[in-house]
Design an enzyme around this catalytic site. Structure first.
Site, mmCIF file in Angstrom:
data_model
loop_
_atom_site.group_PDB
_atom_site.id
_atom_site.type_symbol
_atom_site.label_atom_id
_atom_site.label_comp_id
_atom_site.label_asym_id
_atom_site.label_seq_id
_atom_site.Cartn_x
_atom_site.Cartn_y
_atom_site.Cartn_z
ATOM 1 N N ARG A 18 -5.735 5.718 -2.062
ATOM 2 C CA ARG A 18 -4.439 5.061 -1.941
ATOM 3 C C ARG A 18 -4.242 4.081 -3.104
ATOM 4 N NH1 ARG A 18 -3.690 8.653 1.018
ATOM 5 N NH2 ARG A 18 -2.921 8.651 3.176
ATOM 6 N N GLU B 140 0.842 -1.206 0.000
ATOM 7 C CA GLU B 140 0.000 0.000 0.000
ATOM 8 C C GLU B 140 0.870 1.245 0.000
ATOM 9 O OE1 GLU B 140 -2.024 3.218 2.614
ATOM 10 O OE2 GLU B 140 -0.190 2.064 2.894
#
Length: 525
Positions: free
Chosen positions: A161, A115
């Site tokens: 994200r 991430e």
């Protein structure tokens, strides 16, 4: 009841355990985590009952990972975020990607989730993302990246994200299906501790019943009710029906307001400079309105709405002075012996060498090297995220979302006052008089911050606001990882694994022959 273990995982850059919580919920067993922040480590262990001894420590010192099925990593994002200097791999922190991919290559798990911030997919970072994906492919993985908003997966937060998801076996990569966004979103009102959500469950109908049909108007807001924004922005650099300017708050004349709007409407024009926002000189103001006098501009400086800035300097090359290295770099980047401050703000060499203009230029002036030649005027408050007088935005309970939580906290507030207005002017007036002037607003609480990130409200965090805000702002949104974990499990990638050993190895494990060979390639992986 003992949970069914479906897969094992390693949690790199674990933070406070956002990945951990989501993977535990989907049958995962943690074999070790890696974190260096003391507060994060303590919080992780307190909430997961994980022995602190299972912390593998600094990723840069890990030589071998336990055998596991899934590798996760929330690689530090500063190198790619808007808040950083946007230097990518020129920033030392960007090299942590190399360490992450090295451990992926070394341990060969069945799948991984990485991430990072949305900035990694911006055009300016195109080559950096390409580099990361190429190294992942060289490590033997079939990967793709996805840009997701946490709001779509169960939290009232606008948090965009990038998630890079990969599989060792192409068959399972082909089976992976990105989870669909939830149809029913969780709204901000549902997590406010002192508000009755039922009051606005049907907010559109409430507005319609009170005022009849209201024609939606063009808006740039992320959340609106009948064309009226659900939050108010305190800012002198933007304009809109729900923007509160300093001249709305301070006592100003209509003439002063008109001069403020003149600067607001023209400061982003390229005729006045190369930046997104440029100060204007008295001559510039007078070219737009010949009736403007210098004392009128100065009155706005006295009020604290405008500020004077020395826009450019002549470089005095006749002085026999010993220059510092930083001063030499600055002068070498000033053609024609004229230093224009705003031109240097975008100079890459100065960014790479971390040269501070705010510190160096005053010293050069003190030495007599620089002589001001042009004075301009700009708004005093020019940092958008700071807002005005300690306030950036105030969100109404009718809002769908709250903005991205960040480690440094923000000047964003909430109010539990519901404003029902017929038009934009009334909307703004009601807000100023009923919310702002009466101080009917507050910061979000620790419990609300947890819910905004998808943690339970009783998640254990430090008492100090700066400490818990840093931890929660740096975390992943738990429901997003939960949805991705479910999608990965559904591919069947872990069904073929018979060995789900929970033996936890420490980071100082003895290198195998393969690791010794890999070590030499670590810096280029």
């Amino acid at each position: 009841m003992k949970k069914e273990i479906k897969f094992s995982f390693i949690d790199l850059f674990s933070g406070i355990g956002g990945f951990r919580m989501a993977l535990d919920n989907n049958g995962g067993e943690c074999l070790g985590f890696s974190e260096i922040d003391k507060d994060a480590i303590e919080t992780y262990c307190r909430n997961s009952d994980e022995p602190i001894e299972n912390n593998l420590g600094d990723i840069r010192k890990i030589k071998q990972l336990p055998k596991h099925n899934l590798l996760t990593a929330g690689v530090p994002c500063q190198s790619w975020s808007i808040a950083g200097r946007n230097l990518g791999f020129d920033d030392d922190r960007g090299q942590l990607w190399n360490d992450t991919i090295f451990l992926l290559h070394q341990s060969k798990p069945d799948a991984f989730i990485f991430e990072n911030v949305k900035g990694l997919v911006d055009p300016r970072n195109k080559e950096a993302l390409k580099y990361i994906l190429e190294r992942i492919k060289e490590a033997g993985y079939h990967a793709n990246y996805y840009v997701l908003n946490s709001f779509d997966y169960g939290v009232p937060q606008n948090r965009v994200r990038i998630y890079i998801i990969g599989f060792k076996n192409k068959k399972f990569a082909n089976k992976f299906v990105l989870p669909k966004p939830l149809q029913k979103k969780i709204k901000l009102a549902s997590i406010l501790s002192d508000f009755n959500e039922q009051l606005i469950d049907k907010k559109e109908e409430v507005y319609k019943d009170l005022f009849g049909e209201i024609v939606p108007q063009k808006t740039m807001s992320l959340s609106t009710s009948n064309g009226l924004n659900d939050y108010f922005l305190f800012n002198d650099l933007r304009n809109g029906h729900s923007t509160i300017h300093s001249w709305d708050i301070l006592e100003t004349t209509e003439r002063q307001k008109s001069i403020c709007y003149l600067l607001l409407k023209n400061r982003r024009k390229s005729a006045y400079g190369n930046l997104d926002g440029n100060p204007l000189s008295l001559k510039h103001f007078q070219s737009l309105d010949p009736s403007i006098k210098k004392n009128e501009i100065e009155s706005l400086v006295d009020l604290g709405i405008f500020k004077k800035v020395n826009y450019s300097y002549s470089i005095n090359g006749n002085l026999d002075l010993e220059l510092t290295e930083n001063e030499k770099v600055i002068i070498n980047n000033c053609p024609g012996n004229i230093l224009i401050v705003d031109d240097l703000k975008t100079n890459r060499e100065l960014k790479l060498k971390k040269i501070s203009l705010s510190k160096t230029i005053p010293l050069m002036i003190e030495k007599g090297m620089l002589v001001p030649i042009e004075v301009r005027y700009d708004f005093k408050n020019t940092k958008i995220s700071t807002g005005l007088y300690g306030i950036n935005r105030i969100f109404l309970p009718t809002s769908n979302i709250f903005p991205t939580l960040v480690a440094s906290d923000t000047n964003d507030y909430v109010t539990t006052e519901v404003i029902r207005a017929k038009n934009q002017d009334e909307h703004k007036d009601l807000f100023i008089n009923e919310v702002f002037k009466n101080k009917n607003y507050r910061r979000i609480t620790k419990e609300e911050a947890c819910l905004i990130q998808g943690f339970p409200s009783d998640f254990l965090l430090p008492e100090n606001r700066a400490r818990w805000m840093k931890l929660i702002g740096n975390s992943v949104s738990v429901p997003v990882i939960d949805a991705l974990a479910k999608a990965i499990v559904e591919t069947g990638v872990f069904d073929i694994n018979s060995d789900l050993s929970s033996v936890k190895l420490k980071s100082n494990s003895v290198n195998t022959h393969e690791n010794q060979l890999l070590g030499s390639a670590r810096n280029v992986c």
